[in-house]
Design an enzyme around this catalytic site. Structure first.
Site, PDB file in Angstrom:
ATOM      1  N   HIS A   1      75.269  29.761  59.476  1.00 42.76           N
ATOM      2  CA  HIS A   1      74.029  29.623  60.271  1.00 42.76           C
ATOM      3  C   HIS A   1      73.250  28.539  59.352  1.00 42.76           C
ATOM      4  O   HIS A   1      73.057  28.607  58.288  1.00 42.76           O
ATOM      5  CB  HIS A   1      73.313  30.965  60.308  1.00 42.76           C
TER       6      HIS A   1
ATOM      7  N   GLU B   1      70.341  28.467  58.589  1.00 46.46           N
ATOM      8  CA  GLU B   1      69.424  29.063  57.382  1.00 46.46           C
ATOM      9  C   GLU B   1      70.260  29.262  56.327  1.00 46.46           C
ATOM     10  O   GLU B   1      69.820  29.377  54.961  1.00 46.46           O
ATOM     11  CB  GLU B   1      68.728  30.014  57.781  1.00 46.46           C
TER      12      GLU B   1
ATOM     13  N   SER C   1      65.690  28.458  69.941  1.00 49.24           N
ATOM     14  CA  SER C   1      64.432  28.786  70.991  1.00 49.24           C
ATOM     15  C   SER C   1      64.833  29.030  72.283  1.00 49.24           C
ATOM     16  O   SER C   1      64.133  28.830  73.192  1.00 49.24           O
ATOM     17  CB  SER C   1      63.563  27.633  70.774  1.00 49.24           C
TER      18      SER C   1
ATOM     19  N   ASN D   1      70.504  37.329  66.972  1.00 46.86           N
ATOM     20  CA  ASN D   1      70.683  37.429  65.321  1.00 46.86           C
ATOM     21  C   ASN D   1      69.200  37.791  64.836  1.00 46.86           C
ATOM     22  O   ASN D   1      68.306  37.299  64.907  1.00 46.86           O
ATOM     23  CB  ASN D   1      70.702  35.929  64.865  1.00 46.86           C
TER      24      ASN D   1
ATOM     25  N   GLY E   1      63.849  28.446  65.716  1.00 45.04           N
ATOM     26  CA  GLY E   1      62.571  28.982  65.310  1.00 45.04           C
ATOM     27  C   GLY E   1      61.474  28.089  65.622  1.00 45.04           C
ATOM     28  O   GLY E   1      60.246  28.289  65.087  1.00 45.04           O
TER      29      GLY E   1
ATOM     30  N   LYS F   1      68.054  38.315  61.879  1.00 48.11           N
ATOM     31  CA  LYS F   1      67.675  37.937  60.521  1.00 48.11           C
ATOM     32  C   LYS F   1      67.256  38.876  59.829  1.00 48.11           C
ATOM     33  O   LYS F   1      67.541  39.917  59.873  1.00 48.11           O
ATOM     34  CB  LYS F   1      66.816  36.896  61.049  1.00 48.11           C
TER      35      LYS F   1
ATOM     36  N   GLU G   1      73.857  24.762  67.357  1.00 49.35           N
ATOM     37  CA  GLU G   1      72.376  25.330  67.109  1.00 49.35           C
ATOM     38  C   GLU G   1      71.775  24.029  66.217  1.00 49.35           C
ATOM     39  O   GLU G   1      72.008  23.785  65.071  1.00 49.35           O
ATOM     40  CB  GLU G   1      72.406  26.581  66.130  1.00 49.35           C
TER      41      GLU G   1
END
Ligand code: PEP
Length: 277
Positions: A100, A102, A227, A13, A178, A15, A172
């Site tokens: 996701h 985010e 990560s 991904n 991240g 991003k 996730e």
């Protein structure tokens, strides 16, 4: 299909990173690196929308597939700034990431919109990678399992058992994305297993009175994301219920991404040391 035949998948991904030229160069570098290997896992790269055409051209005819990072669920209409499923199929994009964290955290994605997007993806023959995961607060309040079960069941609402086959789930944990903090491999495996049993439970209870549904949870690829990098990927992918990884930071250079692909190749070939629980 048995669990032995579940696809092993490494998805990157990207991003909100990479101009068209940078995306094309990275895609070309990944294709060139993969060309030196056989029997690879399913490899997916998800660039920003603007770079999809360049990346699709770069990966054409290779072992690498392309995904979008998001989409709207309407087929068209007055939704300024959004991208519709037929626009992705028109480009020949294969995968789409849905839900996701985010998107959930910063752009108002809800379990209800994830469900609508999942159904739209299936309708338009896109392969959805549905992300679920708990926040740090939820984990510390012992709510992880509740959150995961709820997110999985909500995503599947009104999805017929016959349509489940192409779906990919990704566990996730939000606190691991991240941050450099990886979920312990045994715990990642436990939650990936929980995702499968939630899928089974959902279809068994929604088929009231009918013979028990086939254990579809065992057929669906479940990835871990958060990560993942060269130093931890082997341990994570050695676990029975983790079929691959969804990767952010370590998918942005070929040097970081290739070791993850090769680890997934080892899982696919059964040569990672068994870390099954
Ligand atoms: C992600 O964005 O899905 C992700 C897992 O990011 P990272 O690998 O950087 O934690």
């Amino acid at each position: 299909m048995s669990k032995q035949t579940r696809k092993t998948i490494i998805a990157g991904n990207w991003k909100m990173n990479k101009t068209r030229k940078a995306a094309q160069e990275l895609a070309e570098a990944i294709v060139a690196a993969c060309a030196k290997h056989n029997d690879l896992p399913e490899i997916v790269v998800c660039p920003p929308f603007t770079a999809l055409p360049e990346v699709l051209a770069a990966v054409k005819g290779s072992a690498v597939s392309t995904g979008a990072q998001n989409m709207d669920y309407h087929p068209s209409g007055a939704f300024t700034g959004e991208i519709a499923p037929p626009m992705l199929t028109d480009l020949a994009v294969k995968y789409v990431i849905i839900g996701h964290s985010e998107r959930r955290q910063f752009f108002g994605e809800t379990n209800a919109s994830v469900n609508l997007k999942l159904k739209a993806a299936l309708e338009h023959k896109l392969v959805p990678i549905v992300c679920v995961g708990e926040t740090l607060d939820e984990r510390e309040s012992d709510l992880t399992d509740n959150v995961i079960c709820h997110q999985v069941a909500a995503a599947l609402a009104d999805v017929a058992i016959e349509s489940v086959d192409p779906i990919v789930f990704a566990y996730e944990p939000v606190w691991a994305i991240g941050t450099g903090k990886t979920c312990e491999a045994t715990e990642a495996n436990r939650v990936c297993h929980l995702i499968r049993s939630t899928i089974d439970g959902y279809y068994q209870s929604s088929q009231k009175g009918a013979p028990a549904a086939e254990m579809v949870g065992n057929l669906i690829p479940v990835l871990y994301g958060g990560s993942v990098k060269a130093s931890n990927v082997d341990e994570i992918l050695s676990k029975e219920d983790v079929d691959g990884a969804l990767v952010g930071g370590a998918s942005l250079t070929v040097e970081d991404f290739l070791p993850l692909i090769l680890s997934a190749q080892k899982r696919k070939q059964g040569s990672l040391s068994k870390g099954a629980v």
